[in-house]
Scaffold this motif. Structure first.
Motif, PDB file in Angstrom:
ATOM      1  N   LYS A   1       0.762  -1.226  -0.175  1.00  0.00           N
ATOM      2  CA  LYS A   1       0.130   0.014   0.126  1.00  0.00           C
ATOM      3  C   LYS A   1       0.929   1.064   0.148  1.00  0.00           C
ATOM      4  O   LYS A   1       1.822   1.288   0.723  1.00  0.00           O
ATOM      5  N   ASP A   2       0.356   2.251  -0.642  1.00  0.00           N
ATOM      6  CA  ASP A   2       1.210   3.475  -0.789  1.00  0.00           C
ATOM      7  C   ASP A   2       0.830   4.437   0.182  1.00  0.00           C
ATOM      8  O   ASP A   2      -0.036   4.035   1.148  1.00  0.00           O
ATOM      9  N   LEU A   3       0.929   5.672   0.448  1.00  0.00           N
ATOM     10  CA  LEU A   3       0.786   6.635   1.222  1.00  0.00           C
ATOM     11  C   LEU A   3      -0.701   6.702   1.494  1.00  0.00           C
ATOM     12  O   LEU A   3      -1.421   7.182   2.505  1.00  0.00           O
ATOM     13  N   PHE A   4      -1.607   6.382   0.530  1.00  0.00           N
ATOM     14  CA  PHE A   4      -3.065   6.695   0.353  1.00  0.00           C
ATOM     15  C   PHE A   4      -3.757   5.240   0.690  1.00  0.00           C
ATOM     16  O   PHE A   4      -5.045   5.233   0.511  1.00  0.00           O
ATOM     17  N   GLY A   5      -3.039   4.190   1.173  1.00  0.00           N
ATOM     18  CA  GLY A   5      -3.672   3.006   1.185  1.00  0.00           C
ATOM     19  C   GLY A   5      -4.008   2.270   0.005  1.00  0.00           C
ATOM     20  O   GLY A   5      -4.721   1.311   0.007  1.00  0.00           O
ATOM     21  N   THR A   6      -3.484   2.645  -1.205  1.00  0.00           N
ATOM     22  CA  THR A   6      -3.752   2.004  -2.347  1.00  0.00           C
ATOM     23  C   THR A   6      -2.504   0.944  -2.678  1.00  0.00           C
ATOM     24  O   THR A   6      -1.634   1.602  -2.746  1.00  0.00           O
TER      25      THR A   6
ATOM     26  N   SER B   1       1.601  -1.330  -8.208  1.00  0.00           N
ATOM     27  CA  SER B   1       2.350  -2.384  -8.755  1.00  0.00           C
ATOM     28  C   SER B   1       3.877  -2.336  -8.820  1.00  0.00           C
ATOM     29  O   SER B   1       4.726  -3.028  -8.950  1.00  0.00           O
ATOM     30  N   GLY B   2       4.239  -1.144  -8.167  1.00  0.00           N
ATOM     31  CA  GLY B   2       5.724  -0.830  -8.252  1.00  0.00           C
ATOM     32  C   GLY B   2       6.213  -1.697  -6.891  1.00  0.00           C
ATOM     33  O   GLY B   2       5.683  -2.284  -6.256  1.00  0.00           O
ATOM     34  N   GLY B   3       7.552  -1.250  -6.766  1.00  0.00           N
ATOM     35  CA  GLY B   3       8.267  -1.676  -5.383  1.00  0.00           C
ATOM     36  C   GLY B   3       9.184  -2.894  -5.350  1.00  0.00           C
ATOM     37  O   GLY B   3       9.471  -3.481  -4.687  1.00  0.00           O
ATOM     38  N   MET B   4       9.272  -3.188  -6.837  1.00  0.00           N
ATOM     39  CA  MET B   4      10.494  -4.157  -7.146  1.00  0.00           C
ATOM     40  C   MET B   4      11.421  -3.609  -7.690  1.00  0.00           C
ATOM     41  O   MET B   4      11.922  -3.697  -9.065  1.00  0.00           O
ATOM     42  N   ASP B   5      12.196  -2.665  -6.862  1.00  0.00           N
ATOM     43  CA  ASP B   5      13.285  -1.863  -7.470  1.00  0.00           C
ATOM     44  C   ASP B   5      14.564  -2.806  -7.580  1.00  0.00           C
ATOM     45  O   ASP B   5      15.209  -3.661  -6.790  1.00  0.00           O
ATOM     46  N   LEU B   6      15.165  -2.400  -8.663  1.00  0.00           N
ATOM     47  CA  LEU B   6      16.575  -3.373  -9.021  1.00  0.00           C
ATOM     48  C   LEU B   6      17.660  -2.758  -8.240  1.00  0.00           C
ATOM     49  O   LEU B   6      18.539  -1.618  -8.480  1.00  0.00           O
ATOM     50  N   VAL B   7      17.904  -3.050  -7.056  1.00  0.00           N
ATOM     51  CA  VAL B   7      18.900  -2.473  -5.989  1.00  0.00           C
ATOM     52  C   VAL B   7      20.348  -2.834  -6.562  1.00  0.00           C
ATOM     53  O   VAL B   7      21.103  -1.779  -6.493  1.00  0.00           O
ATOM     54  N   VAL B   8      20.685  -3.817  -6.987  1.00  0.00           N
ATOM     55  CA  VAL B   8      22.024  -4.264  -7.487  1.00  0.00           C
ATOM     56  C   VAL B   8      22.521  -3.106  -8.439  1.00  0.00           C
ATOM     57  O   VAL B   8      23.428  -2.819  -8.701  1.00  0.00           O
ATOM     58  N   ASP B   9      21.323  -2.890  -9.481  1.00  0.00           N
ATOM     59  CA  ASP B   9      21.720  -2.051 -10.678  1.00  0.00           C
ATOM     60  C   ASP B   9      21.907  -0.560  -9.925  1.00  0.00           C
ATOM     61  O   ASP B   9      22.660   0.237 -10.701  1.00  0.00           O
ATOM     62  N   SER B  10      20.996  -0.197  -9.250  1.00  0.00           N
ATOM     63  CA  SER B  10      21.031   1.191  -8.650  1.00  0.00           C
ATOM     64  C   SER B  10      22.512   1.474  -7.907  1.00  0.00           C
ATOM     65  O   SER B  10      22.929   2.246  -8.226  1.00  0.00           O
ATOM     66  N   ILE B  11      22.758   0.380  -7.206  1.00  0.00           N
ATOM     67  CA  ILE B  11      24.357   0.505  -6.494  1.00  0.00           C
ATOM     68  C   ILE B  11      25.397   0.671  -7.578  1.00  0.00           C
ATOM     69  O   ILE B  11      26.197   1.330  -7.461  1.00  0.00           O
ATOM     70  N   ALA B  12      25.232  -0.143  -8.691  1.00  0.00           N
ATOM     71  CA  ALA B  12      26.140  -0.260  -9.727  1.00  0.00           C
ATOM     72  C   ALA B  12      26.365   0.812 -10.559  1.00  0.00           C
ATOM     73  O   ALA B  12      27.317   1.405 -10.817  1.00  0.00           O
ATOM     74  N   GLY B  13      25.130   1.704 -10.794  1.00  0.00           N
ATOM     75  CA  GLY B  13      25.091   2.821 -11.413  1.00  0.00           C
ATOM     76  C   GLY B  13      25.769   3.767 -10.524  1.00  0.00           C
ATOM     77  O   GLY B  13      26.623   4.800 -11.228  1.00  0.00           O
TER      78      GLY B  13
END
Length: 229
Positions: free
Chosen positions: A118-123, A126-138
């Motif tokens: 749920k987001d800030l408004f309780g909805t 579909s997001g929330g699967m962030d590519l952590v390893v790619d973000s750190i690599a970048g």
């Protein structure tokens, strides 16, 4: 956008436009994109930069196994448990420029797992699967550079991540890749959905045009009551 226009756009962003133009015409006249390690790699990951004449550097067969070996060595030498990410520089599809991405990792969950939370408004979204390893690599790629920086590794502090003893050592980055056959199926579904949307637009055009004309005529009709604000 044609290949020539892409080269012109890239050249306009270069410190030495003449050198970039010579490079495109003599060195990088062609670039072969190969899918490996759950990514699209320029020239199959074979790199001839920063190597002596007549030599190239190639990627390991299983970068995740190499990352696990480095992690184990650090733990034995310093008694510290860290996560290790092996990166490679790739061209960003659809954008001008390059970025480092992860092609191997150990001790870290490669993605977050908050899909449909749920987001800030309780909805639920579909997001929330962030590519952590790619973000750190970048981020690390900005420090390591690609020319004369001579910085083969970066120690990153302050990143919150989930430790993950994954089976990636055996399967590599397959856990990040789309299932076999899913890519072309998703592409086909996208084409079909776009075609259906255009057909609906085409068949509803007369109705929308009539409504638009009707709305304009009623607004301009002399008997239409006018309101003051």
């Amino acid at each position: 956008m044609s290949i020539r226009s892409v080269r012109q756009a890239s050249t306009s962003r270069a410190v030495d436009p003449d050198a970039m133009l010579r490079g495109y015409t003599s060195v990088n006249a062609f670039v072969f994109i190969v899918r490996a390690h759950a990514a699209y790699l320029d020239d199959a990951g074979i790199d001839y930069a920063n190597t002596p004449d007549g030599h190239v550097s190639i990627l390991p067969n299983n970068p995740c196994a190499v990352a696990a070996k480095i992690r184990e060595g650090v733990h034995k030498a310093f008694g510290t448990d860290i996560a290790v990410i092996i990166t490679d520089t790739v061209t960003m599809l659809g954008r001008i420029g390059t970025q480092d991405i992860a092609i191997g990792y150990s001790g870290i969950d490669p993605t977050t797992r908050d899909s449909f939370s749920k987001d800030l408004f309780g909805t639920a979204r579909s997001g929330g699967m962030d590519l952590v390893v790619d973000s750190i690599a970048g981020m690390a790629g900005l420090i390591m550079g690609q020319t004369t920086e001579m910085t083969p590794g970066v120690l990153v502090h302050g990143v919150h991540y989930t430790s993950h003893e994954q089976t990636a050592i055996q399967h590599g980055t397959d856990e990040l890749a789309y299932p076999r056959g899913a890519t072309w199926k998703m592409g086909l579904m996208g084409i079909v959905a776009t075609a259906l949307f255009l057909l609906v637009e085409l068949f509803t055009l007369p109705v929308r045009w009539c409504r638009s004309k009707s709305g304009k005529s009623s607004t301009n009709h002399p008997n239409t009551p006018k309101h003051r604000v």
